[in-house]
Design an enzyme around this catalytic site. Structure first.
Site, PDB file in Angstrom:
ATOM      1  N   HIS A   1      -0.709  81.032  32.490  1.00  0.00           N
ATOM      2  CA  HIS A   1      -0.679  81.731  31.193  1.00  0.00           C
ATOM      3  C   HIS A   1       0.037  82.146  29.539  1.00  0.00           C
ATOM      4  CE1 HIS A   1      -3.285  85.392  29.056  1.00  0.00           C
ATOM      5  NE2 HIS A   1      -2.751  84.285  27.779  1.00  0.00           N
TER       6      HIS A   1
ATOM      7  N   ARG B   1     -10.419  83.011  27.927  1.00  0.00           N
ATOM      8  CA  ARG B   1      -9.678  84.673  29.090  1.00  0.00           C
ATOM      9  C   ARG B   1     -10.607  83.934  30.490  1.00  0.00           C
ATOM     10  NH1 ARG B   1      -6.789  85.827  26.488  1.00  0.00           N
ATOM     11  NH2 ARG B   1      -5.597  87.823  25.673  1.00  0.00           N
TER      12      ARG B   1
ATOM     13  N   GLU C   1      -5.364  87.613  36.206  1.00  0.00           N
ATOM     14  CA  GLU C   1      -3.483  87.716  36.222  1.00  0.00           C
ATOM     15  C   GLU C   1      -2.929  88.764  37.269  1.00  0.00           C
ATOM     16  OE1 GLU C   1      -3.577  86.426  32.364  1.00  0.00           O
ATOM     17  OE2 GLU C   1      -5.236  84.735  32.516  1.00  0.00           O
TER      18      GLU C   1
END
Length: 315
Positions: free
Chosen positions: A280, A233, A262
């Site tokens: 991602h 993360r 994000e």
């Protein structure tokens, strides 16, 4: 007997939508002309939540769903769900582990290879016509074989990465909250591990306890030949400190699949030639996402038919 009512706040994978429609009464909050009115009218009927993405799921929503029993999260990471607030209300939270371990581990190793061998930069060099105009791409200073890999977070995915690292001749160590029965060296201190390895792989989930675990001090300990790879993360790494370390060559390079905010990636990161950046995509293959979606549906089904969740993260 009426079917359980499940609320879906945002669009999700077709497998989740179709599975929920088949087995439950599905309320699509994002399609409602007035979401607040829908919650006021039907909130008390909702027994399950199917969630995914970056929308925050917390006490504000829980308080509007007084009979909520389960939150089924799409993804192994569940930092968008306030698990403490759910637990206080007796609500079970589930995630989708296992089905994505190999995909994410494959991505992690690919990102490591791309970063160490500058493969993304080499591809851009070719596409820009520089191979023909200027000659061969410069030799890279580093190689993957024989690197010392430190894994921050040796869970299912971390162990899958470790197994993949061994054929490359890498030595593997790890830092967890506690030692595991595995054939890899355990470091009780992240800083100690960073000093001892030249490649730091971040796999831990994002939460208050892991926020900025990788800070300026850890990056400095990793050293000038150090490579950071983050597929866990974005919040685990202090992004400002990382940008500074890359700019000053405190570390050699970084490969990132996750970011603090994000989908917003700092332009300073984008502009760096020693950062390999992915949007991602760790588990982003159709087969894996279908399996993840099915596990969301299976968790809801198991809960409403048998009173147990398959992959709970609390309770």
């Amino acid at each position: 007997m009426s079917r359980p009512t499940v609320l879906m706040p945002v669009p999700m994978h077709d497998v989740v939508v179709e599975g929920c429609e088949e087995r439950f009464e599905l309320l699509r909050l994002w399609e409602a002309a007035d979401p607040d009115a829908l919650l006021a009218e039907r909130g008390a009927d909702v027994r399950g939540l199917a969630v995914g993405g970056h929308r925050r799921i917390d006490a504000t929503l829980f308080d509007r769903l007084p009979n909520l029993q389960i939150v089924a999260n799409f993804g192994v990471g569940y930092d968008s769900v306030d698990v403490d607030a759910a637990s206080e209300r007796g609500v079970i939270v589930t995630n989708t582990p296992g089905v994505l371990d190999d995909e994410v581990a494959d991505t992690a190793v690919a990102l490591l290879l791309m970063t160490v061998r500058e493969l993304a930069q080499a591809e851009r060099y070719l596409r820009a016509g520089r191979w023909a105009a200027e000659g061969t791409y410069p030799l890279t200073d580093l190689t993957v074989t024989g690197r010392r890999l430190g894994i921050l977070g040796l869970g299912r995915i971390g162990e899958a990465i470790a197994r993949r690292a061994e054929p490359f001749g890498m030595t593997v160590g790890y830092h967890n909250r506690s030692e595991k029965d595995v054939p890899y060296r355990y470091y009780p201190s992240l800083l100690e591990m960073a000093r001892d390895v030249d490649t730091l792989m971040v796999v831990v989930p994002g939460n208050a306890a892991t926020r900025h675990l990788v800070d300026a001090e850890v990056l400095e300990a990793l050293g000038p030949d150090g490579v950071l790879v983050n597929i866990g993360r974005g919040t685990v790494v202090d992004e400002v400190a990382l940008i500074g370390a890359l700019k000053t060559r405190t570390i050699r390079a970084a490969g990132l699949d996750v970011y603090e905010d994000e989908p917003n990636v700092p332009q300073e990161l984008i502009d760096l030639d020693n950062a390999v950046l992915l949007p991602h995509v760790g588990s982003a293959s159709k087969p894996t996402r279908r399996a993840m979606g099915q596990l969301v549906v299976d968790n809801l089904t198991s809960w409403f038919t048998e009173g147990r969740a398959l992959t709970p993260v609390n309770g």
